[in-house]
Write an enzyme that holds these catalytic residues in place. Structure first.
Site, PDB file in Angstrom:
ATOM      1  N   LEU A 123      36.821  -7.717   6.989  1.00 50.04           N
ATOM      2  CA  LEU A 123      36.943  -6.326   6.591  1.00 50.04           C
ATOM      3  C   LEU A 123      35.889  -5.533   7.350  1.00 50.04           C
ATOM      4  CD1 LEU A 123      37.293  -6.629   2.684  1.00 50.04           C
ATOM      5  CD2 LEU A 123      39.120  -6.086   4.299  1.00 50.04           C
ATOM      6  N   ASP A 124      36.145  -4.242   7.544  1.00 49.48           N
ATOM      7  CA  ASP A 124      35.146  -3.389   8.190  1.00 49.48           C
ATOM      8  C   ASP A 124      33.895  -3.296   7.331  1.00 49.48           C
ATOM      9  OD1 ASP A 124      36.862  -2.931  10.277  1.00 49.48           O
ATOM     10  OD2 ASP A 124      37.555  -0.982   9.546  1.00 49.48           O
ATOM     11  N   LYS A 125      32.797  -2.980   7.979  1.00 49.29           N
ATOM     12  CA  LYS A 125      31.510  -2.848   7.289  1.00 49.29           C
ATOM     13  C   LYS A 125      31.592  -1.891   6.103  1.00 49.29           C
ATOM     14  CE  LYS A 125      26.836  -1.031   8.134  1.00 49.29           C
ATOM     15  NZ  LYS A 125      25.927  -0.484   9.161  1.00 49.29           N
TER      16      LYS A 125
END
Length: 376
Positions: free
Chosen positions: A151-153
């Site tokens: 997942l993105d940050k």
């Protein structure tokens, strides 16, 4: 955002402040000897005194009276703490927020602001914590856990880990072949028209030229309008097929809560489709709200008023994108599929309330029960 992660570093700071204060209290007492008072401070004690004074100065800073500004301040402090906290502390906090665990998988609720992999300026990431998390769950002889996807940050929510590398590869293959159902919630600026549909526009990465040269993902449509005619254009060789289903769950005049189901898994797909495809950027998306520049998201006056924030503080608003549900096919014959559901973080829920958006209820299977597009 996982509350335990935020609370542990804060307690440590408070504890250390009290400890430092106790070290220096005798120095200011008149009962101490003249020799002790005149003795020069050592470098270590001097550094400790300076740190203590700095902490005291921070506590004296004015605390915002507006609850939303306080939450933004807490979030900024929290994201900084995530990169300073010890891996053991973070691993224990993640273990307290486990969504599902069995002999094959461990499913965590990924907190905001924590990258999955390392990189420039990253001191701590989830991949660094996996060996410690495995030991917390299975003892000191446990082998490290393995990432099954990413997942993105800035994205929160369901994240799947595996005990064995072979199982991780099996789950990765399920993601690659689009056998995993993924559902996200996003709060958007403006309301998409129509209230539900499919965005089927390829995505490509391009360089943005200007004062700040940088790269962004953007749309690479196969057609364009030439007057009243739709003309097919040559698709870029680097473009990727990208398909997103969306549905409005709740809306006001200026914002909406959407359920998103990405059919494909292209980098930043949801953010690009919402901002450039539907003209409804995600709240807190400071990268894709404007194509030409990298700047804090410019929000309508109505949304700023509801959030209780001036435009100058909009840069602190986090990305309101949450991976709320994953449906994972059975990994072995005779097993049932896994329906994994994560509650959104506290800041997400608070923003819903401030904006007048309704939190939909879920049934036992995790599906939204009462999704009425346009409901106030």
């Amino acid at each position: 955002m996982a509350a335990p992660v935020c609370s542990v570093p804060a307690l440590w700071v408070r504890g250390s402040r009290q400890h430092l204060g106790s070290l220096f209290t005798p120095i200011s007492k008149p009962l101490c000897s003249a020799a002790a008072a005149s003795r020069p401070l050592g470098a270590q004690r001097l550094a400790e005194r300076l740190r203590s004074q700095k902490q005291e100065q921070k506590t004296k800073e004015r605390v915002p009276t507006n609850p939303v500004q306080r939450r933004v301040q807490e979030l900024v402090r929290f994201t900084g703490q995530l990169q300073r906290v010890h891996p053991n502390v973070l691993a224990k906090a993640l273990s307290r927020g486990i969504v599902h665990q069995d002999k094959d998988l461990v499913v965590i609720n990924k907190p905001y602001g924590l990258p999955v992999h390392g990189g420039p300026g990253v001191r701590l990431c989830i991949s660094d914590v996996l060996p410690v998390l495995a030991k917390v769950l299975h003892g000191h002889k446990a082998e490290p856990l393995h990432l099954c996807h990413r997942l993105d940050k800035e994205t929160t929510g369901v994240m799947v880990l595996a005990w064995e590398k072979e199982v991780a590869h099996q789950v990765q293959e399920l993601f690659r072949t689009r056998q995993v159902t993924k559902k996200y919630w996003a709060i958007t600026v403006r309301v998409p028209v129509p209230a539900g549909g499919v965005v089927d526009i390829p995505i490509v990465q391009k360089e943005v030229r200007g004062q700040q040269q940088h790269h962004k993902m953007t749309l690479s449509p196969s057609y364009r309008m030439d007057g009243e005619k739709m003309v097919r254009v040559r698709t870029s060789r680097n473009a990727h097929l990208a398909v997103t289903q969306y549905q409005v769950l709740s809306s006001t005049l200026s914002s909406a809560l959407l359920e998103l189901q990405p059919v494909t898994g292209i980098k930043h797909q949801l953010r690009v489709h919402l901002s450039f495809g539907l003209d409804c950027p995600i709240l807190g998306d400071h990268k894709y709200s404007d194509w030409n520049r990298l700047a804090p998201q410019k929000l309508p006056a109505g949304i700023l008023k509801k959030l209780g924030l001036p435009q100058s503080k909009a840069r602190h608003i986090p990305l309101h994108l949450h991976a709320c549900q994953l449906i994972l096919p059975a990994l072995q014959p005779g097993k049932e599929e896994l329906n994994l559901v994560c509650k959104p973080p506290r800041y997400f829920v608070h923003s819903l309330r401030r904006l007048g958006l309704k939190m939909p209820s879920r049934g036992q299977d995790g599906d939204v029960e009462a999704a009425h597009p346009g409901a106030q």
